[in-house]
Each structure stands twice: as structure tokens, then as C-alpha cells.
Design an enzyme around this catalytic site. Structure first.
Site: not given
Ligand SMILES: Cc1cc2nc3c(=O)[nH]c(=O)nc-3n(C[C@H](O)[C@H](O)[C@H](O)COP(=O)(O)OP(=O)(O)OC[C@H]3O[C@@H](n4cnc5c(N)ncnc54)[C@H](O)[C@@H]3O)c2cc1C
Length: 410
Positions: A255, A378-379
Site C-alpha cells: 500500500e 503525516n504525524e
């Protein structure tokens, strides 16, 4: 960077172009292109789009262009990643899309090829590749997303079957899927990564309820999926019972590769400039500064994409860090879509048909958040940059070795 193609690659490009010219039309860049997505927010439009993407997947399959990098023994073309990149570059010029069928191949093919038995490979892979059967990914739960191994959906063995109870969420296109890849908790006494079992599940099995979630854009891409005493044959386990985490990792790796390969996609700076001109704002110094920032970021992203391609195709240079690309790309999108709405002035506050350009920028503002979350938030990617690129200590994982039953649940 090296843009030279070998004679074999150039010949392949010509062959791909000939196939596309014979089977599709070129993109117009307007609303006339069906590959832009469903024509409106209705379920009928979503279904019609889904069936068009299925038809394109079938065309790819019938002409030997489905599964370009899949081994020949599984019915693929046995090609290289470079060949898949060339196909993607050429197909991007045409009004075609395999939609979620393309994503499903990346999610479902690798675990079955790598961890499935021969019966599963023969039963599922050809119909996955042809699009005859559609698939969804049943991983995330209300209490397990970034920390996926904390999942709670239970599967209990009963003779030749497992009985499944629990809930999944954010399952893309599950409302259209024939089958799903499902991960469940089979041993609550083992540490969280150890007691997980991976299944292939028929979505028409009694006890499965799929509930679409309506998003801020008006569309329903995601679903909640409930399992109430769902019976799954033991032969549908992929890999070992309680040994589903390595199978899950195969899916997550594939993925990430699929999402990363989308980096540096088609430029939309031209659309932004067109909007600024249409609203008479292209001479405004503040708008010009914003346009320059958006343009610079798009250029940087496309160069990062080319560096990645050069590495994949020629094994030369150093590829950019995918986590850096993902963060940079989603930040750039945020800056661009906010500017798109801002230059529209008061009309930018409207939505859909009432808004300028039929709500083109408003739709992008609302849908930008999905790319910051999907494929690892994103973190979480910033954590990866800290650990892999900067060499900082790993995130502490106090519950890693505890029995799952004892860990704090969200
Ligand atoms: C477009 C899209 C498609 C998706 N498709 C599917 C699908 O088909 N099937 C499926 O099963 N799921 C799917 N998902 C779900 C997706 O995998 C999860 O949303 C994702 O893993 C994040 O989990 P969460 O939503 O539970 O957020 P959480 O993990 O609860 O995160 C909440 C917040 O905490 C932050 N956070 C979490 N852990 C850390 C950490 N260690 N350090 C710092 N910050 C942290 C996150 O960044 C976030 O801001 C999809 C999501 C999107 C957006």
C-alpha cells in the site's frame, strides 16, 4: 537523473501507446472526461463510475496489461517496475481509470501470492486481475488505526469455521465489494502482534452489514462494516492462524509503495492560474506570491518524483525519502487549495453548484484531509523521518510485549 530509455523500453512505450490509441480516447482536461470521477454525489453515479472502472480493468486484462509486475506464474506480465512506470506515464494522457480495482490489486494480490496456498491463488487471483470480483480492505477499527495491531474484532474457531464479531471502519468501496481482506484477533492472551489471523471473506456472508459514511464532499467513499456472528471457512485463512501480522505487513508495504508511486502527479498549477486570471487577481502582489510558492513546490515535487523514477528504473542516485515526499506533497496541496478558494473572493464561501467552477476548489479543500491520513498519517510519517532519516531513538512502545487482553484499549 537519467531520462534515457533503453531500445527495449522505447519499443515498449510505442506498444503501450498503440494499445491506448486503439482502446481509449485522449483526456480533454474538462468535465467531459469520465475518469475524473462520479458525475455527482448520488449512489447511482458512484455505481456507474465503479462499473466503468471495472470495464477498463477488463480491457487491461484481456490485452495483457493487467498485473504488469506480477509474476507470470500468477497470470501477470512478469514485467519490471520500470515497465509499470512507463505504462502509467502513457495511460495518464488518456481518459481511462481502473479506479479502486487498481488499488485492490496492490492490496490483495501480494498477500495471496506470498502467503496464500495454491488453492487460494488459483481461486482468487485471476478474477482479481480481470476485475470480475471486487475487493475491499477490512483493517481499521474505531480503536485501531495507526496502531493497527491493537485491533479487537474477534474470530473464534468452531470446527471447520471461524465465527467473527466486531466492527471495521473507513473501508474504501466496501459497499461495492464482493470480497474483503480481513484481520481479526484470534489469541487475546498473546502480545498484540502475535494473536492476529488474516482472512479472505465473502462480503455476501450472512451477518455482514455495510454502512456507507457520507463525507463532507457529499460522496461516500468509506464505510463502516459490522460483523455479527459471521461464519468464515477455515480454508479462507491466509498464512497461519495467529500468524496474520506478517501477512498484514505485506499489504501495508505494498500500500505504501502504491501511494508513494503517485507522487509528483499531474500539475494543477495551470488550473490555479486560470482561476486567478478569471477573477482578475493575477496582478495582486499577495496572490502572485502565493502562486509563486505553489509553482515552486510543484516543481520540487515533480523533481523528487523524477529522482524516485530514476532510482526505480535505472538504480542510479539516491531516492528521496517517501515520508518526506508524502508530508511535502500534502502540505503543498493545502497551500494550493486554500489559495484557489481565496482568489475566488466571497464566492469562495459557496459550495458545489452554487460555487464558482461548480465547486472545483471547494471540493479539493474538503477532500485534502484524506491524503494526510490515508497510507499512514503525516504525524506517523514524521516519526519515520525522525527514526530513519535523523537517527533519533524509536518511539517507545510500552505495550509491545504485554498480552493483548491487558493493554489499554482506545
Ligand atoms: C483516503 C483513506 C482511505 C482509507 N481506506 C481504508 C481502507 O480501505 N481500509 C481500512 O481498513 N482503513 C482505511 N483507511 C483508514 C486509515 O488506515 C486510518 O485512518 C489511518 O490508519 C489512521 O488511523 P485513525 O483514523 O484511527 O487515526 P489514529 O491512529 O487514531 O490517529 C489520530 C491522530 O493521532 C496521531 N497519531 C497516532 N499515532 C501517533 C504516533 N505514534 N505519533 C504521533 N502521532 C500519532 C495521528 O497522526 C492522528 O493525527 C483509510 C483512510 C483514508 C484517509
Amino acid at each position: 537523473m537519467n531520462f534515457d530509455e533503453s531500445p527495449e523500453e522505447a519499443a515498449l512505450r510505442a506498444e503501450i501507446r498503440a494499445f491506448l490509441e486503439a482502446n481509449a480516447t485522449r483526456k480533454t482536461g474538462t468535465e467531459a472526461d469520465w475518469s475524473r470521477g462520479p458525475v455527482d454525489d448520488s449512489e447511482d453515479a458512484a455505481h456507474a463510475y465503479f462499473e466503468k472502472t471495472r470495464a477498463w480493468q477488463r480491457t487491461l486484462y484481456d490485452n495483457g496489461w493487467a498485473g504488469i509486475t506480477w509474476p507470470k506464474e500468477f497470470g501477470g506480465r512478469g514485467g519490471t517496475p520500470a515497465e509499470a512506470i512507463i505504462f502509467g506515464q502513457e495511460a495518464a494522457k488518456f481518459d481511462v481509470s481502473a479506479g479502486f480495482f487498481g488499488a485492490a490489486q496492490s492490496l490483495v494480490g501480494p498477500p495471496i501470492m506470498r502467503h496464500g496456498d495454491q488453492a487460494q491463488q488459483e481461486r482468487y487471483l485471476p478474477k482479481l486481475m480481470s476485475g470480475e470480483e471486487s475487493w475491499c480492505q477490512l483493517f481499521s477499527e474505531p480503536g485501531a488505526g495507526s496502531d493497527l495491531a491493537a485491533l479487537s474484532t474477534r474470530a473464534v474457531r468452531d470446527g471447520d469455521e471461524f465465527v467473527v464479531n466486531g466492527q471495521k471502519v473507513w473501508n474504501s468501496e466496501a459497499q461495492h465489494a464482493d470480497y474483503g481482506i480481513l484481520i481479526t484477533r484470534t489469541d487475546p492472551e498473546a502480545p498484540k502482534h502475535k494473536g492476529i489471523t488474516f482472512f479472505l471473506v465473502d462480503m455476501r456472508t450472512p451477518g455482514i452489514e455495510v454502512v456507507p459514511l457520507r463525507q463532507a464532499t457529499g460522496q461516500s467513499h468509506f464505510n463502516e462494516v459490522f460483523f455479527n456472528d459471521v461464519r468464515i471457512p477455515a480454508e479462507n485463512v491466509v498464512g497461519e492462524v495467529d500468524g496474520g501480522w506478517p501477512v498484514t505487513r505485506t499489504v501495508l508495504t505494498s500500500e505504501a509503495g502504491m501511494i508513494g508511486s503517485g507522487g509528483g502527479g499531474a500539475s494543477s498549477f495551470d488550473s490555479l492560474l486560470a482561476t486567478a486570471r478569471a477573477f482578475g487577481r493575477a496582478d495582486d502582489p499577495v496572490v502572485r506570491q502565493g502562486l509563486a510558492e505553489v509553482y515552486s513546490r510543484e516543481k520540487m515535487l515533480s523533481w523528487m518524483g523524477l529522482r524516485m523514477q530514476t532510482f526505480v528504473m535505472h538504480r542510479r542516485g539516491t531516492p528521496p525519502d517517501p515520508s518526506v515526499m508524502k508530508n511535502f506533497s500534502t502540505q503543498s496541496t493545502e497551500i494550493k487549495v486554500n489559495l484557489g478558494v481565496a482568489v475566488e473572493g466571497p464566492g469562495g464561501m459557496l459550495d458545489r453548484a452554487d460555487a464558482p467552477e461548480a465547486g472545483f476548489w471547494q471540493n479539493l479543500v474538503l477532500s485534502q484531509f484524506s491524503s494526510r491520513i490515508g497510507g499512514g498519517t503525516n504525524e506517523v510519517h514524521r516519526n519515520m523521518i525522525a527514526e530513519r532519516a535523523l537517527g533519533l531513538p524509536r518511539d517507545i512502545q510500552p505495550d509491545k510485549d504485554l498480552p493483548w487482553r491487558e493493554i489499554l484499549k482506545a
